[in-house]
Scaffold this motif. Structure first.
Motif, short mmCIF file in Angstrom:
data_model
loop_
_atom_site.label_atom_id
_atom_site.label_comp_id
_atom_site.label_asym_id
_atom_site.label_seq_id
_atom_site.Cartn_x
_atom_site.Cartn_y
_atom_site.Cartn_z
N GLU A 86 48.42 70.49 33.85
CA GLU A 86 48.43 71.37 32.68
C GLU A 86 47.36 70.95 31.68
OE1 GLU A 86 51.57 72.87 29.22
OE2 GLU A 86 52.32 72.06 31.12
N ALA A 87 47.18 69.65 31.48
CA ALA A 87 46.16 69.17 30.54
C ALA A 87 44.75 69.49 31.04
CB ALA A 87 46.32 67.67 30.32
N ALA A 147 43.88 72.98 30.27
CA ALA A 147 43.69 73.23 28.83
C ALA A 147 42.40 72.62 28.29
CB ALA A 147 44.89 72.68 28.05
N LEU A 148 41.61 71.96 29.13
CA LEU A 148 40.37 71.35 28.66
C LEU A 148 39.39 72.41 28.14
CD1 LEU A 148 39.67 68.73 31.49
CD2 LEU A 148 40.18 68.20 29.09
N LYS A 198 35.95 71.27 31.39
CA LYS A 198 36.67 71.76 32.57
C LYS A 198 35.73 72.01 33.74
CE LYS A 198 39.82 74.90 31.85
NZ LYS A 198 40.54 76.20 31.75
N GLN A 232 52.96 67.87 24.97
CA GLN A 232 51.90 68.28 25.89
C GLN A 232 50.60 68.58 25.16
OE1 GLN A 232 52.11 68.37 29.39
NE2 GLN A 232 49.89 68.60 29.21
N THR A 233 50.68 69.25 24.02
CA THR A 233 49.44 69.58 23.30
C THR A 233 48.71 68.31 22.85
OG1 THR A 233 50.75 69.81 21.26
CG2 THR A 233 50.26 71.82 22.50
N ASN A 281 47.03 66.88 25.90
CA ASN A 281 45.83 67.67 26.20
C ASN A 281 44.64 67.18 25.36
OD1 ASN A 281 47.63 69.14 27.73
ND2 ASN A 281 47.57 70.97 26.44
#
Length: 375
Positions: free
Chosen positions: A216-217, A220-221, A226, A324-325, A328
């Motif tokens: 998930e991280a 979110a890059l 990414k 999680q945020t 990230n």
């Protein structure tokens, strides 16, 4: 002397099993006769160790493990030893190496009273009581200060029998002068482009050790990162749910699942960042293995050795409770910063000046002393 080792299932990719093999080698080196009991042993037993397979049939864990214990006890009645060492909690052990958390504490934290009425609870709680309870004389080998504190809180009478071992990092994890050459060659074999950044996960339990959090991280890059990032996953857990998650998030083509591997040092010496976002990992020896390789680390506070990452300034640690945020953001920071080289150098300096290689020797000392004490 004659020493028996008991472990439900030996796999070279599991931490407690590697401890079993390393301790067995050390005991053989010291001249002891070593016999190892297991339901299944993957790979070769260490030289000088006689493997005895326990013929279990049940697929129900509690029934299977209870049969294992009874069979081993019956075999030991016929072929006695001076010391019986367990690598899973079970009754009538002289010494027990405990790498997992406290079952009693976990149940108190997350289960209702109804769970305490189940056969599963009675079995697992009974095994823990047999090792830590007031009627036990088992010498207990533990892996971290946090683990010791939790068990001492639940079983205060067992404190005098608890022994804290140093971390167990094998010497093959240590970076050498040739490591940079190995890195270039391995990355070339894996077709890694010069500007790409490689994340590494070394895990035996993908769910518990947070692989979904990492995927998930990654998704979110920021776009510039990414496009450059790749993820190598080393471990013999089932990848299907994580492949599906990665496909849904659009990062499936960036992830390679290598399965269980014996050549973990090659991966550590070739990656740019070890990531271990575990929900719970009582030791997380992989953090120190990475540091010994000069690999920076991103981990969660719930990893037992996470404080050493902070102390060494060898990477970043996500705080508790997990968000999680926030994770990230930390992943993006770790990939974008120029500090990664400093983190790697700090990791090497820290591990060069700490006792992180002598677990097997210290465990063997305690095993030998337990026989003297009993005598």
């Amino acid at each position: 002397m004659d020493i028996a080792l008991s472990i439900y299932h030996y796999s070279p990719f599991q931490g407690h099993a590697r401890h079993c093999a390393n301790i067995a080698r050390e005991l053989v080196r010291r001249g002891h006769t070593v016999r190892a009991y297991a339901m299944k042993w993957e790979g070769d037993a260490p030289d000088g160790v006689r493997f005895v397979q326990v013929p279990v049939k049940s697929k129900v864990p509690e029934e299977r493990n209870a049969f294992f214990y009874r069979w081993v006890q019956a075999h030991l009645q016929k072929f006695p030893v001076q010391c019986h060492v367990g690598f899973n909690k079970m009754p009538k052990l002289d010494v027990c190496l405990v790498t997992e958390g406290c079952y009693k504490a976990q149940v108190a934290e997350s289960c209702t009273w109804v769970h305490k009425m189940t056969p599963a609870y009675k079995f697992w709680a009974g095994c823990e009581e047999a090792v830590f309870g007031p009627e036990s004389s088992t010498q207990i080998l533990l892996m971290s200060g946090a683990q010791r504190a939790i068990f001492a809180n639940q079983f205060p009478d067992a404190t005098a029998r608890m022994h804290l071992l140093p971390p167990s990092v094998t010497s093959d994890r240590k970076a050498t002068l040739e490591s940079e050459l190995h890195k270039l060659e391995f990355r070339r074999q894996q077709q890694v482009k010069p500007d790409e950044l490689v994340l590494l996960c070394v895990m035996t339990r993908f769910k518990r050790q947070g692989l979904m959090r990492l995927i998930e991280a990654m998704a979110a890059l920021p776009a510039p990162l990414k496009t450059r990032v790749r993820l190598w996953v080393v471990g013999n857990d089932k990848p299907d749910p994580y492949v599906a998650q990665a496909a849904t998030l659009g990062v499936a083509e960036k992830i390679i699942f290598f399965g269980g591997r014996e050549d973990v040092p090659r991966f550590m010496q070739s990656a740019d960042l070890l990531v271990h976002p575990a929900h719970r990992d009582m030791t997380a020896t992989v953090l120190l293995e990475a540091m010994a390789s000069g690999l920076p680390v991103l981990a969660t506070t719930t990893c037992g050795y996470a404080p050493l990452v902070k102390k060494a300034n060898a990477g970043l640690v996500a705080p508790f409770p997990y968000q999680q945020t926030e994770f990230n953001t930390l992943l993006a920071k770790a990939l974008a910063t120029d500090e990664r080289m400093d983190w790697g150098n700090n990791a090497l300096e820290f591990t060069d000046n700490r006792d992180i290689y002598s677990l097997a020797q210290k465990a063997a000392d305690i095993i030998e002393a337990s026989v003297t004490r009993a005598g």
